[in-house]
Design a protein around this motif. Sequence first.
Motif, PDB file in Angstrom:
ATOM      1  N   LEU A 174       0.827  -1.210   0.000  1.00 39.51           N
ATOM      2  CA  LEU A 174       0.000   0.000   0.000  1.00 39.51           C
ATOM      3  C   LEU A 174       0.860   1.258   0.000  1.00 39.51           C
ATOM      4  CD1 LEU A 174      -2.854  -0.995   2.499  1.00 39.51           C
ATOM      5  CD2 LEU A 174      -2.986  -0.843   0.004  1.00 39.51           C
ATOM      6  N   LEU A 175       1.997   1.216   0.703  1.00 36.73           N
ATOM      7  CA  LEU A 175       2.889   2.372   0.693  1.00 36.73           C
ATOM      8  C   LEU A 175       3.473   2.604  -0.696  1.00 36.73           C
ATOM      9  CD1 LEU A 175       4.858   2.111   4.066  1.00 36.73           C
ATOM     10  CD2 LEU A 175       3.186   3.850   3.405  1.00 36.73           C
ATOM     11  N   VAL A 176       3.807   1.522  -1.394  1.00 36.85           N
ATOM     12  CA  VAL A 176       4.284   1.664  -2.770  1.00 36.85           C
ATOM     13  C   VAL A 176       3.189   2.276  -3.640  1.00 36.85           C
ATOM     14  CG1 VAL A 176       5.056   0.409  -4.821  1.00 36.85           C
ATOM     15  CG2 VAL A 176       5.947  -0.217  -2.562  1.00 36.85           C
ATOM     16  N   CYS A 177       1.962   1.834  -3.421  1.00 39.89           N
ATOM     17  CA  CYS A 177       0.832   2.414  -4.159  1.00 39.89           C
ATOM     18  C   CYS A 177       0.661   3.889  -3.838  1.00 39.89           C
ATOM     19  CB  CYS A 177      -0.456   1.658  -3.837  1.00 39.89           C
ATOM     20  SG  CYS A 177      -0.490  -0.046  -4.417  1.00 39.89           S
ATOM     21  N   TYR A 178       0.938   4.275  -2.581  1.00 36.88           N
ATOM     22  CA  TYR A 178       0.824   5.680  -2.210  1.00 36.88           C
ATOM     23  C   TYR A 178       1.866   6.532  -2.927  1.00 36.88           C
ATOM     24  CZ  TYR A 178       0.357   9.864   0.648  1.00 36.88           C
ATOM     25  OH  TYR A 178       0.159  11.145   1.058  1.00 36.88           O
ATOM     26  N   VAL A 179       3.072   5.988  -3.054  1.00 38.76           N
ATOM     27  CA  VAL A 179       4.108   6.696  -3.795  1.00 38.76           C
ATOM     28  C   VAL A 179       3.674   6.893  -5.248  1.00 38.76           C
ATOM     29  CG1 VAL A 179       6.493   6.582  -4.622  1.00 38.76           C
ATOM     30  CG2 VAL A 179       5.953   5.899  -2.276  1.00 38.76           C
ATOM     31  N   ALA A 180       3.112   5.845  -5.830  1.00 40.26           N
ATOM     32  CA  ALA A 180       2.620   5.958  -7.204  1.00 40.26           C
ATOM     33  C   ALA A 180       1.466   6.955  -7.296  1.00 40.26           C
ATOM     34  CB  ALA A 180       2.173   4.586  -7.707  1.00 40.26           C
ATOM     35  N   TYR A 181       0.614   6.957  -6.280  1.00 39.29           N
ATOM     36  CA  TYR A 181      -0.514   7.894  -6.226  1.00 39.29           C
ATOM     37  C   TYR A 181      -0.016   9.340  -6.188  1.00 39.29           C
ATOM     38  CZ  TYR A 181      -4.187  10.538  -3.782  1.00 39.29           C
ATOM     39  OH  TYR A 181      -5.092  11.489  -3.388  1.00 39.29           O
ATOM     40  N   LEU A 182       1.030   9.591  -5.393  1.00 36.78           N
ATOM     41  CA  LEU A 182       1.605  10.926  -5.342  1.00 36.78           C
ATOM     42  C   LEU A 182       2.245  11.306  -6.673  1.00 36.78           C
ATOM     43  CD1 LEU A 182       3.330  11.050  -1.831  1.00 36.78           C
ATOM     44  CD2 LEU A 182       1.182  12.103  -2.511  1.00 36.78           C
ATOM     45  N   ALA A 183       2.957  10.348  -7.273  1.00 28.07           N
ATOM     46  CA  ALA A 183       3.606  10.631  -8.552  1.00 28.07           C
ATOM     47  C   ALA A 183       2.583  11.017  -9.605  1.00 28.07           C
ATOM     48  CB  ALA A 183       4.409   9.409  -9.010  1.00 28.07           C
ATOM     49  N   TYR A 184       1.447  10.329  -9.610  1.00 30.79           N
ATOM     50  CA  TYR A 184       0.418  10.613 -10.604  1.00 30.79           C
ATOM     51  C   TYR A 184      -0.353  11.886 -10.277  1.00 30.79           C
ATOM     52  CZ  TYR A 184      -3.869  10.107 -13.339  1.00 30.79           C
ATOM     53  OH  TYR A 184      -4.917  10.335 -14.180  1.00 30.79           O
ATOM     54  N   SER A 185      -0.772  12.005  -9.016  1.00 31.37           N
ATOM     55  CA  SER A 185      -1.709  13.065  -8.680  1.00 31.37           C
ATOM     56  C   SER A 185      -1.046  14.391  -8.354  1.00 31.37           C
ATOM     57  CB  SER A 185      -2.594  12.642  -7.498  1.00 31.37           C
ATOM     58  OG  SER A 185      -1.800  12.400  -6.364  1.00 31.37           O
ATOM     59  N   VAL A 186       0.105  14.353  -7.677  1.00 35.62           N
ATOM     60  CA  VAL A 186       0.764  15.589  -7.267  1.00 35.62           C
ATOM     61  C   VAL A 186       1.763  16.072  -8.309  1.00 35.62           C
ATOM     62  CG1 VAL A 186       2.235  16.663  -5.517  1.00 35.62           C
ATOM     63  CG2 VAL A 186       0.417  15.081  -4.828  1.00 35.62           C
ATOM     64  N   PHE A 187       2.586  15.153  -8.805  1.00 33.77           N
ATOM     65  CA  PHE A 187       3.641  15.540  -9.734  1.00 33.77           C
ATOM     66  C   PHE A 187       3.276  15.323 -11.196  1.00 33.77           C
ATOM     67  CE2 PHE A 187       5.747  14.559  -5.710  1.00 33.77           C
ATOM     68  CZ  PHE A 187       6.454  15.736  -5.503  1.00 33.77           C
ATOM     69  N   GLY A 188       2.105  14.754 -11.456  1.00 32.72           N
ATOM     70  CA  GLY A 188       1.618  14.623 -12.829  1.00 32.72           C
ATOM     71  C   GLY A 188       2.443  13.706 -13.707  1.00 32.72           C
ATOM     72  N   VAL A 189       3.006  12.629 -13.144  1.00 31.08           N
ATOM     73  CA  VAL A 189       3.829  11.706 -13.920  1.00 31.08           C
ATOM     74  C   VAL A 189       2.943  10.914 -14.890  1.00 31.08           C
ATOM     75  CG1 VAL A 189       5.375   9.709 -13.807  1.00 31.08           C
ATOM     76  CG2 VAL A 189       5.525  11.532 -12.074  1.00 31.08           C
ATOM     77  N   ARG A 190       3.243  11.023 -16.171  1.00 27.66           N
ATOM     78  CA  ARG A 190       2.544  10.296 -17.240  1.00 27.66           C
ATOM     79  C   ARG A 190       1.048  10.561 -17.221  1.00 27.66           C
ATOM     80  NH1 ARG A 190       5.528   9.100 -21.182  1.00 27.66           N
ATOM     81  NH2 ARG A 190       4.132   7.400 -21.785  1.00 27.66           N
ATOM     82  N   THR A 191       0.664  11.790 -16.973  1.00 27.51           N
ATOM     83  CA  THR A 191      -0.741  12.178 -17.052  1.00 27.51           C
ATOM     84  C   THR A 191      -0.940  13.085 -18.248  1.00 27.51           C
ATOM     85  OG1 THR A 191      -0.387  14.083 -15.613  1.00 27.51           O
ATOM     86  CG2 THR A 191      -1.058  12.029 -14.559  1.00 27.51           C
ATOM     87  N   VAL A 192      -2.185  13.225 -18.649  1.00 27.54           N
ATOM     88  CA  VAL A 192      -2.528  14.044 -19.804  1.00 27.54           C
ATOM     89  C   VAL A 192      -3.405  15.187 -19.329  1.00 27.54           C
ATOM     90  CG1 VAL A 192      -3.644  14.124 -22.055  1.00 27.54           C
ATOM     91  CG2 VAL A 192      -2.414  12.067 -21.337  1.00 27.54           C
TER      92      VAL A 192
END
Length: 401
Positions: A174-192
């Motif tokens: 779950l912590l790994v998922c949280y890191v991925a969640y931050l990367a996507y939602s906060v830092f916009g990694v691979r988002t459109v």
Amino acid sequence: MTRWLYLLLLAVPAVFIAETQHASALLLFVLAALGLVPLAGLIGLATEVLAEHLGHGIGGLLNATFGNAAEIIIGLAALGAGLPEVVRASLAGSIIGNALLVLGTAMLLGGWRHRRQLFSARVAGEYASMLALAVIGMGIPSLLATVGESTQPGSAVVRGSQLHLLSIGVALVLLVCYVAYLAYSVFGVRTVREEPVAGTETAKGKAGMAVVAHELAYAQVPIGEDDLVAPQRTQGRCFFGSIYTLWHHSLWLPLLVLAGVTAVTAFVSEILVGTIEPLTHQVGLNPFFVGLIIIPIVGNAAEHFSAITSAMHDHMEISLAITAGSSIQIALLAAPILVLAGALMGSPLDLNFSLLEVSLFALVAFLYALISLDGESTWLEGLLLCAFYLILAVGTFFTPS
């Protein structure tokens, strides 16, 4: 933070005085609960000011990380007191309360003022899918234990030390998922990034975008009318004007406030948790009710107020972002931290929730997805959500301890 929350700060010195005078458990519990409400608000306020200084990415990370700091502190105090069942109930209660009580109250008051509120169904659907995946992951150990008991009478698939090891493994995932969640939602990694669809009414354009996260990071403490006029009121007063300038233009003062308030929150949390068992014997208060209902409300009161205020200003999408984001943080950050901390403290915390809690997880995920289908909300929907939460609260209050 509104003025009535500052008034509640008077409960903080009061609870320390009552503790030294060996006051009754009920008085200590009430004062500690009231004191934790503004303390949680100050943690969020200091984090928000730090976010302004440190930039969008780091600021969003701070908001996402400290969004549930008060609940984590209370949970650590409960683990130290040997009350893992209260911690499990508070984790479940936070998720359930966000989706039923907070979102319901926001829809009720916002819908009553504006009759019908529109939001992006697609963005709300993203919140709903992330919330569903998060709570399912947190409930897997409970499902394995329950399925084992039903398929192999007298012998569960996971039990005891195996269940504890499984909970630790799930916490790490779950912590790994949280890191991925931050990367996507906060830092916009691979988002459109997408422009809002023409003709769609959004909360002044705040949530019509494809990037979920920037709203989750900065919607924790939305700006209201009182916040907009506050600087103007203080400009004419030299003392308050200088304090306002120092607060918003210095880095050390918010850091000092954040550190100090976090320390005070830890002490008040210990007092609150220490009164749970005496109240169980003296007043007959159910520890499960305290964990499921009272602690989540106390730890998230300031954030709850922000969600409700946003809805009343017709920013329903911000309310959805706050409620879903807080629940996701509980499942992906708070729960894993408490599981790992329990192992280090010698007070194991297993993610073995009761059948009621697991059922409510599924219901919350379903209701959140159902609400987001049509892209609009009314006061009646909010009333029904609040009514269901009230039924749950009354039912757990009368559950034998």
